[in-house]
Design a protein around this motif. Structure first.
Motif, short mmCIF file in Angstrom:
data_model
loop_
_atom_site.label_atom_id
_atom_site.label_comp_id
_atom_site.label_asym_id
_atom_site.label_seq_id
_atom_site.Cartn_x
_atom_site.Cartn_y
_atom_site.Cartn_z
N ILE A 5 0.84 -1.20 0.00
CA ILE A 5 0.00 0.00 0.00
C ILE A 5 0.87 1.24 0.00
CG2 ILE A 5 -1.67 1.32 1.35
CD1 ILE A 5 -2.72 -1.39 2.40
N ILE A 9 1.21 4.17 -2.90
CA ILE A 9 0.88 5.57 -2.60
C ILE A 9 2.09 6.46 -2.87
CG2 ILE A 9 0.39 7.19 -0.71
CD1 ILE A 9 -1.45 5.03 0.47
N TYR A 31 -6.96 11.05 -0.04
CA TYR A 31 -7.42 10.13 1.00
C TYR A 31 -8.06 10.87 2.17
CZ TYR A 31 -4.51 6.93 -1.65
OH TYR A 31 -3.95 6.19 -2.67
N GLU A 37 -3.65 6.01 4.98
CA GLU A 37 -3.31 6.37 3.60
C GLU A 37 -3.10 7.88 3.45
OE1 GLU A 37 -5.32 2.41 3.44
OE2 GLU A 37 -5.66 4.30 4.49
N TYR A 41 0.36 9.58 2.15
CA TYR A 41 0.40 10.50 1.01
C TYR A 41 1.07 11.82 1.44
CZ TYR A 41 -1.12 12.79 -3.33
OH TYR A 41 -1.15 13.43 -4.54
#
Length: 201
Positions: A5, A9, A31, A37, A41
């Motif tokens: 993940i 990202i 997000y 998340e 980011y």
């Protein structure tokens, strides 16, 4: 796996940034604010902007006043980076609050978030080394050298990704436990930096 993940990202952030390739272009975090998340980011966006600030300040022809301006911006950016890492660790502390460590549980040399910080920086190194490897205005030797470095960086990302996933799994199982120390940076704190509060070194 969190590393998958995170890597996805981070690659998205770097691609998003280079659409405009401007340090001060506003972040458009896709997000929701309460999610991991969102923090990932944000973390990589801060790193990406700082990467380019570091390029600017190394211009040998930069005027001293402008150089000082960028040095101070880098200091502020680095503080934001540290703060965001600590937010990510706070997320994991909450995530694992219910886990009771085993009697023989051990501590890791770094927290999950600081390992993820390294993963974000690796994503930037991989992106920019790939750019160098694909340049057509340089010698073949330059391309080959950069490709060899890129291969090593990709291997590093694979190994680090696996290590992060294994660390988080071990914490979830009680085999390792988290103990987070705040960075307690002093140079930006007007009460702790002697130059800022007017004391002696």
């Amino acid at each position: 796996m969190i590393s998958e993940i995170a890597n996805r990202i981070f690659d998205r952030v770097i691609a998003d940034y280079h659409v405009h390739d401007q340090i001060d272009h506003p972040i458009d975090n896709p997000y929701e604010g309460s999610t991991l998340e969102h923090l990932l980011y944000l973390k990589c966006w801060i790193d990406t902007a700082q990467w380019h600030m570091e390029d600017v300040v190394r211009n040998p022809d930069i005027e001293p006043r402008e150089g000082l301006y960028w040095k101070r911006r880098i200091d502020r950016q680095n503080q934001e980076r540290t703060d965001t890492v600590e937010y990510i660790d706070s997320y994991y502390l909450q995530q694992f609050a219910h886990v009771t460590p085993l009697s023989d549980a051990t501590i890791n040399t770094e927290s999950p978030a600081w390992a993820i910080d390294r993963l974000s920086i690796l994503a930037l190194k991989i992106y920019h080394m790939a750019v160098e490897a694909e340049r057509t205005d340089v010698s073949h030797a330059h391309q080959e050298s950069c490709q060899a470095k890129l291969n090593i960086l990709l291997e590093q990302r694979k190994d680090l990704s696996q290590s992060i996933d294994e660390l988080l799994a071990a914490i979830a199982e009680g085999k390792k436990y988290m103990k987070v120390y705040k960075q307690m940076k002093m140079y930006n704190d007007p009460t702790l930096n002697p130059v800022l509060y007017g004391g002696k070194k």
